[in-house]
Design a protein around this motif. Structure first.
Motif, PDB file in Angstrom:
ATOM      1  N   TYR A 196       1.047  -1.024  -0.288  1.00  0.00           N
ATOM      2  CA  TYR A 196       0.106  -0.033  -0.117  1.00  0.00           C
ATOM      3  C   TYR A 196       0.998   1.167  -0.052  1.00  0.00           C
ATOM      4  O   TYR A 196       1.849   1.133   0.418  1.00  0.00           O
ATOM      5  N   GLN A 229       0.974   5.578   1.173  1.00  0.00           N
ATOM      6  CA  GLN A 229       0.038   6.553   1.733  1.00  0.00           C
ATOM      7  C   GLN A 229       0.878   7.778   1.636  1.00  0.00           C
ATOM      8  O   GLN A 229       1.869   8.028   1.878  1.00  0.00           O
ATOM      9  N   GLY A 239      -0.765  12.201   5.425  1.00  0.00           N
ATOM     10  CA  GLY A 239      -1.918  12.607   6.083  1.00  0.00           C
ATOM     11  C   GLY A 239      -2.956  12.055   5.527  1.00  0.00           C
ATOM     12  O   GLY A 239      -4.232  12.559   5.797  1.00  0.00           O
ATOM     13  N   ARG A 240      -2.975  11.234   4.496  1.00  0.00           N
ATOM     14  CA  ARG A 240      -4.177  10.425   3.975  1.00  0.00           C
ATOM     15  C   ARG A 240      -4.168   9.133   4.205  1.00  0.00           C
ATOM     16  O   ARG A 240      -3.453   8.447   5.002  1.00  0.00           O
ATOM     17  N   GLY A 241      -5.317   8.623   3.850  1.00  0.00           N
ATOM     18  CA  GLY A 241      -5.571   7.124   3.967  1.00  0.00           C
ATOM     19  C   GLY A 241      -4.595   6.389   2.981  1.00  0.00           C
ATOM     20  O   GLY A 241      -3.907   6.706   2.051  1.00  0.00           O
ATOM     21  N   LEU A 242      -4.561   5.030   2.997  1.00  0.00           N
ATOM     22  CA  LEU A 242      -3.520   3.944   2.155  1.00  0.00           C
ATOM     23  C   LEU A 242      -4.253   3.710   1.116  1.00  0.00           C
ATOM     24  O   LEU A 242      -5.588   3.754   1.045  1.00  0.00           O
ATOM     25  N   HIS A 279      -4.366   0.891  -1.970  1.00  0.00           N
ATOM     26  CA  HIS A 279      -3.752  -0.710  -2.519  1.00  0.00           C
ATOM     27  C   HIS A 279      -3.060  -0.298  -3.754  1.00  0.00           C
ATOM     28  O   HIS A 279      -3.484   0.140  -4.713  1.00  0.00           O
TER      29      HIS A 279
END
Lengths: 111, 118
Positions: free
Chosen positions: A35, A37, A40-43, A45
């Motif tokens: 993954y 990232q 400051g953000r989400g992961l 895929h």
């Protein structure tokens, strides 16, 4: 506790070079995933490799898996500034229902 | 498909207060996860739901933490009597459970809720 250990913890390269990150794990896996990232953000895929596979490609990404050594590597070819991010390996264990993440590699691509 | 949505994006609270976060997963996903991430670390598993049933909770999770997923749709994560050590990014992810021997489920993450406990 985290199953995966990633190496290096931080990597800084010039744009256009290839970046290689490694992940080692401890117990038998169903699959291994990578993954990305951004700060400051989400992961997000990137790619999944099953335990019976040895290599997979997706665009500029190449993942290898060596179950005898319990290790995987992620290669990003022809790196771009936009590839600057943290990269995490995550393992899916047989009989378990969750992904276990490593501590990540912070990749910086210098223009 | 609008992706996984988390609210609020940021939460600042005083120690001892209760906070609640919300996660709206991708609509057709039957599995929902909560993870916690501190600076420089990878996400740490907290709990997950299969539809409305909470099937696993981390042994590291204090009883001050509770999560629900009523009707198998959105989920809430509540932290009671917050402590400074609870400061972290709380991530929600969803996926659809596969049926094959190889579970190729990949997680779709929200942008997270950044909690700061003062």
């Amino acid at each position: 506790s985290q199953q995966g250990e990633e190496d290096p913890q931080a990597l800084s390269i010039q744009e256009g070079e290839n970046a290689t990150m490694n992940c080692s794990y401890k117990t038998s896996i169903n699959n291994l995933q990578w993954y990305r990232q951004n700060s400051g953000r989400g992961l997000v895929h990137l790619i999944l490799i099953r335990s019976n596979e040895r290599e997979k490609h997706s665009g500029r990404l190449r993942v290898t898996l060596d179950t005898s050594k319990k290790s995987s590597s992620l290669l990003i070819t022809a790196s771009r500034a936009a590839d600057t991010a943290s990269y995490f390996c995550a393992t899916s264990l047989w009989g378990a229902q969750k992904l276990v993440f490593g501590q990540g590699t912070r990749l910086t691509i210098n223009p | 498909d609008t992706g996984v949505s988390q609210n609020p994006r940021h939460k600042i609270t005083k120690r001892g207060q209760n906070v609640t976060f919300r996660c709206d997963p991708i609509s057709e996903h039957n599995r929902l996860y909560w993870y916690r991430q501190t600076l420089g670390q990878g996400p740490e598993f907290l709990t997950y739901f299969q539809n409305e049933a909470q099937l696993e909770k981390s042994r590291l999770l204090s009883d001050r933490f509770s999560a629900e997923r009523p009707k198998g749709s959105f989920s809430t994560l509540e932290i009671q009597r917050t402590e400074q050590g609870d400061s972290a990014m709380y991530l929600c992810a969803s996926t659809s459970l596969g049926t094959g021997a190889y579970r190729d489920e990949k997680l779709f993450f929200g942008s997270g809720t950044q909690l700061s406990v003062l």
